[in-house]
Design a protein around this motif. Structure first.
Motif, PDB file in Angstrom:
ATOM      1  N   GLN A 294       0.546  -1.800   0.348  1.00  0.00           N
ATOM      2  CA  GLN A 294       0.239   0.562  -0.425  1.00  0.00           C
ATOM      3  C   GLN A 294       1.164   0.916   0.294  1.00  0.00           C
ATOM      4  OE1 GLN A 294      -3.728   0.262   0.194  1.00  0.00           O
ATOM      5  NE2 GLN A 294      -2.912   2.847  -0.305  1.00  0.00           N
ATOM      6  N   ASP A 298       1.261   1.357  -3.691  1.00  0.00           N
ATOM      7  CA  ASP A 298      -0.708   2.019  -3.390  1.00  0.00           C
ATOM      8  C   ASP A 298      -0.779   0.347  -4.254  1.00  0.00           C
ATOM      9  OD1 ASP A 298      -2.807   3.178  -3.195  1.00  0.00           O
ATOM     10  OD2 ASP A 298      -3.063   4.139  -4.844  1.00  0.00           O
ATOM     11  N   THR A 300      -3.630  -2.588  -2.413  1.00  0.00           N
ATOM     12  CA  THR A 300      -4.275  -3.339  -1.353  1.00  0.00           C
ATOM     13  C   THR A 300      -4.047  -4.661  -1.206  1.00  0.00           C
ATOM     14  OG1 THR A 300      -6.859  -2.761  -2.721  1.00  0.00           O
ATOM     15  CG2 THR A 300      -5.680  -0.956  -1.484  1.00  0.00           C
ATOM     16  N   HIS A 314      -3.862   0.531  -7.973  1.00  0.00           N
ATOM     17  CA  HIS A 314      -4.600   1.568  -7.859  1.00  0.00           C
ATOM     18  C   HIS A 314      -5.643   2.094  -9.097  1.00  0.00           C
ATOM     19  CE1 HIS A 314      -1.812   3.675 -11.400  1.00  0.00           C
ATOM     20  NE2 HIS A 314      -0.685   2.583 -10.394  1.00  0.00           N
ATOM     21  N   ASP A 315      -5.371   2.121 -10.335  1.00  0.00           N
ATOM     22  CA  ASP A 315      -6.139   2.175 -11.590  1.00  0.00           C
ATOM     23  C   ASP A 315      -7.281   1.254 -11.089  1.00  0.00           C
ATOM     24  OD1 ASP A 315      -5.655  -1.052 -11.972  1.00  0.00           O
ATOM     25  OD2 ASP A 315      -4.033  -0.459 -13.655  1.00  0.00           O
TER      26      ASP A 315
END
Length: 734
Positions: A294, A298, A300, A314-315
């Protein structure tokens, strides 16, 4: 038995209606009926309503379709064809079958759709054919057909209607599945098609090449056959292949679909492996890995409800952890955090079949809860099942048909075996229009108990067993029983501040979500369903002390509850003063008044609804006549070309003549233009939206004043019986 089927008609409604009204099959047309349409011109009327809908709502016929080799595929539905077949053993009369079919459509569609129903008597089994318009006469919008959901709803309604007429019902679950052949044991059967989809989805999450896809299929006992570009799939004991295109609407399991999916998987796998390589050396635990991914990239990492893990970029790209190779699997990394070469080691691939069986085990071992049914709840019972009626909290009095495989015992002591996680469809017939209500088996278990007056037992929770309390419910811990956490919903929890004591409502048949303690053999145990009968003894035993911080936590929860109560009292006092209410009789009159206003708005909506339906039914004829009037004028202006033009515009002429025929002797302005009709329809829609808004506001008002009345009753106690009767008579006189 009454079997129902439904499919969309996207080519010719006229041909479908022509087939179902065949005089040789319907006693020379005696068993044919058109609802909101005339049978001879029904297909034209369907088309007129569709044209008017496209004019005012827009034409979205191509949404969801595609062109293949210049041919239009997956066209939007123009109408729907529903078939309801009765068992020859029922000896149902054609008239009774026809009436049941009409009643089925009334409950399914309300009074908003046109349909033609024909009862066929040319075979041993009597059956209804029903073709209904895809467009609503009221809203001019399309009927929403949902895969499986719509078909199940039709079957549930049909089952209840046939049960009420003393007829047999269609088979469900294990009876129907046993008839077709299955791969699992009784009570956990799944159809071949559903099981194939489940296994192929499992494979598609893990395969990074078409070759690997086929290998995983083989390990999951899926036989794959190829014929050109077409693929077929088959499970053990399955006699025929199922084609790839019939297993997915978007072609996920075709050769092209597999290439696309596996290529995306390969890219996502490499992308994720690179990120894990970057942070692995800084991690000592799964929590560290989650934090570092994270923080640095970025990404999760979250655990899903079924126990599996999922990465999210992230996308928004979601990647299941199972896609990673064996050395990158989380359970392997969890044992090798301090080994710098762990990710490069050659690790044996897991047993895919065993992994699949473990993942689906919870679905295949859903236990039954045996519930007693009282004589008051059972309306009727026969060899095919029972019709049951009961009071369901927050829903009212509902009716459900239970098939014979769900029943146990005999007519003197009838029991039903319910699955807590299944959904059951019940019917509410208290209103003007019956409605279907879908509730979980757990809610149905609660309703059966409460309807019989079997209230849950109040059990005190030992203070040391309390783990935490939130606005959703109470979490307790029961180490002696082996449960780290047990969750009890807030509606079943009461807290006594004076004695600092929690009391919970526990029903013997009710289920509660529990998480066992982790063990060496099961470091991440899955949640289980714990019955109230098993929970009570554990609650009543002494538990070890957890800590003094719980007292502060309970005090905080109590203060929050007190603040909410004070706010409720303050709001109530303000409403009473604003409306000059000084006694309980005035309060009851206020409640009666707002309920009367709500009823008035409901009646206005019903009247406007009928008015709009009738207007649109005639407006479509005006619209069609105006639309094709130029063609008729052209025929009259050029007599020499009349024969050629008549042949060219035969369909349009038929539509025009049908519209004119229906407009004759009708109390409707025939000179209305399309623009004027659009204005009327717009005004009606605005009025309806305004009334629906008023209905919401009035419903909120009724709920508010009923809540105030309940609060006053709680504070002051119930008035004497004589006072209640006097007030009741007074309200009636008013």
């Amino acid at each position: 038995m009454a079997i129902t089927k439904i499919h969309a008609i996207n080519r010719s409604t006229k041909a479908a209606i022509k087939y179902i009204i065949d005089p040789l099959k319907t006693r020379n047309g005696e068993l044919v009926e058109g609802i909101h349409c005339d049978v001879p011109t029904a297909s034209f009327e369907f088309e007129m309503l569709a044209d008017m809908s496209h004019r005012y709502n827009g034409n979205y016929e191509r949404v969801g379709g595609r062109d293949v080799d210049g041919i239009r595929r997956h066209q939007s539905a123009k109408s729907y064809h529903l078939i309801q077949s009765f068992s020859p053993d029922d000896h149902v009369t054609p008239e009774e079958a026809h009436a049941i079919g009409v009643q089925l459509m009334r409950e399914l569609l309300g009074n908003d759709y046109q349909f033609v129903i024909a009862t066929h008597v040319d075979k041993v089994h009597i059956h209804n054919h029903i073709v209904f318009n895809a467009y609503s006469m009221t809203t001019l919008k399309k009927f929403r057909s949902q895969p499986y959901i719509t078909a199940n709803r039709i079957k549930e309604i049909s089952n209840r209607l046939t049960a009420e007429h003393g007829l047999s019902v269609s088979l469900r679950r294990d009876e129907q599945l046993e008839k077709n052949g299955f791969v699992h044991e009784k009570d956990v059967h799944q159809s071949f098609r559903a099981e194939l989809r489940r296994r192929l989805r499992f494979v598609a999450f893990r395969a990074t090449s078409p070759e690997m896809f086929d290998q995983l299929c083989e390990q999951l006992e899926i036989t794959t056959t190829k014929r050109g570009q077409d693929r077929g799939y088959r499970l053990p004991d399955q006699q025929r292949n199922i084609r790839d295109k019939s297993l997915s609407d978007i072609g996920s399991y075709t050769s092209e679909g597999i290439k696309t999916t596996t290529a995306e998987n390969a890219d996502n796998q490499l992308r994720l492996m690179a990120l894990i390589d970057d942070v692995y050396g800084m991690c000592d635990s799964l929590d560290d890995l989650t934090f570092m991914l994270q923080q640095e990239h970025d990404v999760t990492l979250k655990r899903q409800r079924n126990g599996s893990y999922q990465f999210t970029f992230h996308d928004g790209t979601k990647v299941p952890a199972e896609l990673l190779p064996p050395a990158y699997q989380l359970n392997y990394m969890n044992e090798h955090w301090h080994d710098p070469n762990a990710l490069k080691a050659k690790v044996a691939a897991p047993d895919v079949l065993a992994e699949y069986q473990e993942q689906t085990k919870s679905k295949l071992t859903n236990t039954e809860t045996l519930m007693d049914l009282s004589e008051d709840q059972v309306l009727s019972v026969d060899e095919k099942g029972a019709l049951v009626q009961l009071e369901v909290p927050n829903e009212g009095q509902l009716t459900v048909h239970l098939n014979r495989y769900e029943l146990r015992g005999d007519s003197d002591h009838l029991q039903v075996a319910l699955q807590a996680n299944y959904y059951y469809t019940l019917t509410d017939q208290s209103g003007k229009r019956p409605r279907a209500v879908s509730i979980r088996g757990e809610a149905l278990i609660h309703a059966i108990d409460l309807d019989q007056g079997l209230n849950p037992e109040l059990v005190k929770v030992p203070p040391q067993a309390v783990f935490g309390h939130s606005d959703k419910g109470l979490t307790i811990t029961l180490p002696d029983a082996g449960y780290e956490r047990v969750f009890i919903p807030n509606e079943a929890v009461n807290y006594d501040r004076l004695h600092q004591q929690y009391t919970v409502q526990i029903g013997n048949h009710w289920h509660y979500n529990a998480t066992p303690f982790a063990t060496l053999n099961d470091p991440e145990p899955k949640s289980v369903s714990l019955t109230g009968a098993a929970l009570k003894p554990a609650l009543k035993s002494t538990q070890p002390m957890l800590g003094r911080w719980l007292i502060a936590n309970r005090q905080l929860q109590y203060m929050q509850a007190q603040q909410a109560n004070v706010k409720r009292l303050s709001t109530t006092l303000g409403e009473l003063r604003a409306n000059h209410i000084t006694d309980r009789q005035a309060l009851r009159r206020q409640v009666t008044a707002v309920k009367a206003q709500l009823h008035d708005v409901q009646q206005k909506i019903e009247m406007l609804h009928d008015k709009i339906t009738n207007y649109n039914a005639l407006a479509k004829f005006i619209f069609t006549r105006n639309q094709y009037q130029p063609i008729i004028d052209k025929l009259e202006d050029v007599p020499k070309e009349q024969h050629r033009l008549t042949k060219k515009y035969q369909h349009e002429i038929n539509m025009y003549q049908t519209a004119v025929l229906h407009l004759q002797n009708r109390d409707f302005n025939p000179l209305l233009t399309n623009k004027e009709m659009a204005s009327v329809i717009t005004d009606q829609e605005k009025t309806l939206r305004s009334l629906e808004k008023s209905l919401k506001q009035q419903t909120i008002m009724v709920n508010k004043w009923e809540d105030i009345a309940d609060l006053m009753d709680d504070l002051q106690g119930e008035p004497p019986q004589e006072e209640q009767e006097q007030q009741h008579h007074h309200d009636i006189e008013r």
